[in-house]
Design a protein around this motif. Structure first.
Motif, mmCIF file in Angstrom:
data_model
loop_
_atom_site.group_PDB
_atom_site.id
_atom_site.type_symbol
_atom_site.label_atom_id
_atom_site.label_comp_id
_atom_site.label_asym_id
_atom_site.label_seq_id
_atom_site.Cartn_x
_atom_site.Cartn_y
_atom_site.Cartn_z
ATOM 1 N N LEU A 92 0.780 -1.260 -0.030
ATOM 2 C CA LEU A 92 0.075 0.034 0.257
ATOM 3 C C LEU A 92 0.785 1.275 0.044
ATOM 4 C CD1 LEU A 92 -2.578 -1.082 2.570
ATOM 5 C CD2 LEU A 92 -2.827 -1.404 0.242
ATOM 6 N N GLY A 93 2.210 1.216 0.169
ATOM 7 C CA GLY A 93 2.963 2.367 0.412
ATOM 8 C C GLY A 93 2.542 3.062 1.639
ATOM 9 N N LEU A 94 2.355 2.451 2.603
ATOM 10 C CA LEU A 94 2.112 3.039 3.828
ATOM 11 C C LEU A 94 3.282 3.392 4.442
ATOM 12 C CD1 LEU A 94 -0.555 3.623 5.589
ATOM 13 C CD2 LEU A 94 -0.257 1.179 6.746
ATOM 14 N N THR A 95 3.275 4.673 5.303
ATOM 15 C CA THR A 95 4.354 4.952 5.984
ATOM 16 C C THR A 95 3.859 5.186 7.438
ATOM 17 O OG1 THR A 95 3.959 7.413 5.809
ATOM 18 C CG2 THR A 95 5.252 6.001 3.925
ATOM 19 N N PHE A 96 4.833 5.457 8.424
ATOM 20 C CA PHE A 96 4.313 5.703 9.686
ATOM 21 C C PHE A 96 3.826 6.968 9.943
ATOM 22 C CE2 PHE A 96 7.587 2.396 10.629
ATOM 23 C CZ PHE A 96 6.801 1.408 11.487
ATOM 24 N N ASP A 97 4.106 8.195 8.973
ATOM 25 C CA ASP A 97 3.516 9.280 9.109
ATOM 26 C C ASP A 97 1.980 9.130 8.667
ATOM 27 O OD1 ASP A 97 5.626 10.537 10.220
ATOM 28 O OD2 ASP A 97 6.375 11.355 8.318
ATOM 29 N N ILE A 98 1.794 8.577 7.578
ATOM 30 C CA ILE A 98 0.516 8.222 7.201
ATOM 31 C C ILE A 98 -0.209 7.564 8.072
ATOM 32 C CG2 ILE A 98 -0.778 7.073 5.318
ATOM 33 C CD1 ILE A 98 1.465 7.695 3.293
ATOM 34 N N PHE A 99 0.386 6.541 8.719
ATOM 35 C CA PHE A 99 -0.222 5.551 9.582
ATOM 36 C C PHE A 99 -0.948 6.511 10.870
ATOM 37 C CE2 PHE A 99 -1.036 1.958 12.686
ATOM 38 C CZ PHE A 99 -1.877 1.356 12.083
ATOM 39 N N LYS A 100 -0.038 7.424 11.170
ATOM 40 C CA LYS A 100 -0.446 8.240 12.467
ATOM 41 C C LYS A 100 -1.721 9.290 12.131
ATOM 42 C CE LYS A 100 1.919 11.615 15.564
ATOM 43 N NZ LYS A 100 1.051 12.668 15.086
ATOM 44 N N MET A 141 0.148 -1.901 11.533
ATOM 45 C CA MET A 141 1.323 -0.976 11.751
ATOM 46 C C MET A 141 2.720 -1.318 10.958
ATOM 47 S SD MET A 141 3.107 -0.162 15.553
ATOM 48 C CE MET A 141 1.692 -0.121 16.360
ATOM 49 N N LEU A 142 2.878 -2.855 11.089
ATOM 50 C CA LEU A 142 3.879 -3.413 10.423
ATOM 51 C C LEU A 142 3.979 -3.033 8.919
ATOM 52 C CD1 LEU A 142 4.640 -6.670 12.581
ATOM 53 C CD2 LEU A 142 5.480 -4.387 12.902
ATOM 54 N N LEU A 143 2.739 -2.717 8.424
ATOM 55 C CA LEU A 143 3.000 -2.727 6.911
ATOM 56 C C LEU A 143 3.577 -1.276 6.431
ATOM 57 C CD1 LEU A 143 -0.950 -3.430 6.087
ATOM 58 C CD2 LEU A 143 1.161 -4.937 5.663
ATOM 59 N N CYS A 144 3.927 -0.405 7.671
ATOM 60 C CA CYS A 144 4.625 0.712 7.266
ATOM 61 C C CYS A 144 6.023 0.404 6.923
ATOM 62 C CB CYS A 144 4.626 1.773 8.566
ATOM 63 S SG CYS A 144 2.860 2.056 9.123
ATOM 64 N N LEU A 145 6.734 -0.874 7.465
ATOM 65 C CA LEU A 145 7.846 -1.240 6.980
ATOM 66 C C LEU A 145 7.964 -1.974 5.688
ATOM 67 C CD1 LEU A 145 8.700 -3.218 10.413
ATOM 68 C CD2 LEU A 145 9.468 -1.005 9.603
ATOM 69 N N ASP A 146 9.197 -1.678 4.989
ATOM 70 C CA ASP A 146 9.039 -2.357 3.678
ATOM 71 C C ASP A 146 9.267 -4.016 4.063
ATOM 72 O OD1 ASP A 146 11.939 -3.397 3.951
ATOM 73 O OD2 ASP A 146 12.568 -1.223 3.501
ATOM 74 N N LEU A 147 8.952 -4.770 2.996
ATOM 75 C CA LEU A 147 8.958 -5.970 3.030
ATOM 76 C C LEU A 147 10.013 -6.761 3.654
ATOM 77 C CD1 LEU A 147 7.195 -7.025 -0.587
ATOM 78 C CD2 LEU A 147 6.262 -7.421 1.806
ATOM 79 N N LYS A 148 11.085 -6.524 3.316
ATOM 80 C CA LYS A 148 12.460 -6.975 3.866
ATOM 81 C C LYS A 148 12.459 -6.659 5.628
ATOM 82 C CE LYS A 148 15.227 -7.196 -0.358
ATOM 83 N NZ LYS A 148 16.551 -6.773 -1.095
ATOM 84 N N HIS A 149 12.513 -5.381 5.651
ATOM 85 C CA HIS A 149 12.449 -5.082 7.109
ATOM 86 C C HIS A 149 11.360 -5.601 7.889
ATOM 87 C CE1 HIS A 149 15.462 -2.171 5.782
ATOM 88 N NE2 HIS A 149 15.863 -2.333 6.912
ATOM 89 N N ARG A 150 10.041 -5.829 7.334
ATOM 90 C CA ARG A 150 8.949 -6.427 7.971
ATOM 91 C C ARG A 150 9.179 -7.804 8.353
ATOM 92 N NH1 ARG A 150 3.853 -6.237 4.240
ATOM 93 N NH2 ARG A 150 4.830 -4.053 4.113
ATOM 94 N N LEU A 151 9.888 -8.592 7.309
ATOM 95 C CA LEU A 151 9.958 -9.948 7.492
ATOM 96 C C LEU A 151 11.176 -10.204 8.412
ATOM 97 C CD1 LEU A 151 9.253 -13.140 6.676
ATOM 98 C CD2 LEU A 151 10.892 -12.798 4.779
ATOM 99 N N ALA A 152 12.110 -9.419 8.664
ATOM 100 C CA ALA A 152 13.066 -9.469 9.944
ATOM 101 C C ALA A 152 12.405 -9.365 10.967
ATOM 102 C CB ALA A 152 14.222 -8.578 9.396
ATOM 103 N N TYR A 153 11.684 -8.152 11.221
ATOM 104 C CA TYR A 153 10.696 -8.180 12.552
ATOM 105 C C TYR A 153 9.895 -9.143 12.952
ATOM 106 C CZ TYR A 153 8.625 -5.648 16.124
ATOM 107 O OH TYR A 153 7.840 -5.151 17.329
ATOM 108 N N VAL A 154 9.124 -9.853 11.961
ATOM 109 C CA VAL A 154 8.415 -10.625 12.236
ATOM 110 C C VAL A 154 8.878 -12.027 12.548
ATOM 111 C CG1 VAL A 154 6.718 -12.316 11.110
ATOM 112 C CG2 VAL A 154 6.253 -9.949 10.805
ATOM 113 N N LEU A 155 10.056 -12.274 12.069
ATOM 114 C CA LEU A 155 10.807 -13.693 12.529
ATOM 115 C C LEU A 155 11.550 -13.466 13.668
ATOM 116 C CD1 LEU A 155 12.670 -14.384 9.028
ATOM 117 C CD2 LEU A 155 10.618 -15.673 10.177
#
Length: 290
Positions: A92-100, A141-155
């Protein structure tokens, strides 16, 4: 006698369709949970789960036992979730600023900051939907991370993989995985500690203040609609219990607690019979590719 996972793998590699079905049943819930935490949307997660299981089945002959089978399965899943075009196209191209900004729009002015963490705000039907909002928000909230960083965080922080195993899954050195996880963690912790009313009673947004807007926007069903929660399933931690647990923790631990306080997201479909049947029809002379 029930076969071990390793025995199921060996039998499935030898063409035993029953073993293949059992193997899929052993791993489908774990794959679906990973897909849900990466994609959030239940329909997208089911589709990704099926695609990943097909990849596991079709690549099974290449598994040589150089790592634990579970590690290998997660590596297949990680490669798909990071590289598949249909996954990237759904970002979605979501960022933490947009989410806030989204979280703080339409907050209920009648609910005061002092009320937002009160157990009295969560009773009856509202308690169910406050929990639904809590779970869906922490996941989104995690959708604000790109896929690579999101996956690292989830794992690392949600599934609690040892860093060496997570690095192996992502085909990174342990040092590079640590850097990626640290970057993702810092962003999630910073956002949560500033903007989540459960972690910070002074934050503008809280579940009780957000619930009316979430209903109006269609993100949470209207009160009395008869709909069932999509995220706060039966094994989800209780809303008030999570608040009480989180309040006693430091910022980083608060964030981890919130992100882990979700259901297990077992697969709603049993893919074992479905996939085995499809593969048999497409390849009638073999149960699995050799």
């Amino acid at each position: 006698m029930q076969k071990t996972l390793e025995q199921l793998v060996s039998a499935a590699q030898a063409g035993d369709q029953a073993a293949l079905k059992n193997l899929v049943q052993e791993i489908q819930d774990q794959i679906h949970h990973l897909a849900m935490r990466m994609m959030v949307n239940p329909d997208d997660a089911q589709e990704a789960t099926q695609e990943i299981l097909i990849l596991v089945i079709t690549k099974l002959s290449t598994f040589e036992g150089k790592s634990a089978f579970k590690t290998w399965v997660y590596r297949v899943a990680a490669n798909y979730l990071i590289n598949a075009k249909k996954i990237r196209d759904k970002e979605l191209g979501l960022t933490f600023d947009i989410f806030k900004q989204d979280l703080e729009s339409g907050l209920d002015p009648k609910t005061s900051f002092s009320d937002t963490l009160s157990p009295n705000m969560a009773s009856g039907e509202d308690k169910i939907w406050l929990n639904e909002l809590r779970v869906s928000c922490t996941m989104a909230m995690l959708l604000c991370l790109d896929l690579k960083h999101r996956l690292a965080y989830v794992l690392g922080d949600i599934l609690d993989f040892p860093q060496s195993e997570a690095a192996q899954i992502l085909d990174l050195s342990t040092a590079n995985y640590r850097k990626r996880l640290s970057r993702a963690r810092n962003e999630v912790v910073a956002f949560t500690s500033r903007n989540c009313g459960i972690a910070n009673s002074k934050a503008m947004c809280s579940c009780p203040r957000r619930l009316p807007a979430a209903r109006k926007l269609g993100r949470i069903p209207e009160k009395g609609s008869g709909s069932s929660p999509a995220y706060a399933l039966q094994d989800a931690p209780d809303y008030i219990a999570v608040i009480e647990d989180v309040q006693a923790l430091e910022a980083e631990l608060q964030t981890i607690k919130l992100q882990r306080a979700t259901p297990t997201f077992a697969s709603p479909q049993d893919f074992a019979n479905k996939l085995a049947s499809v593969l048999t029809q497409n390849n009638p002379r073999h149960d699995i590719p050799h």
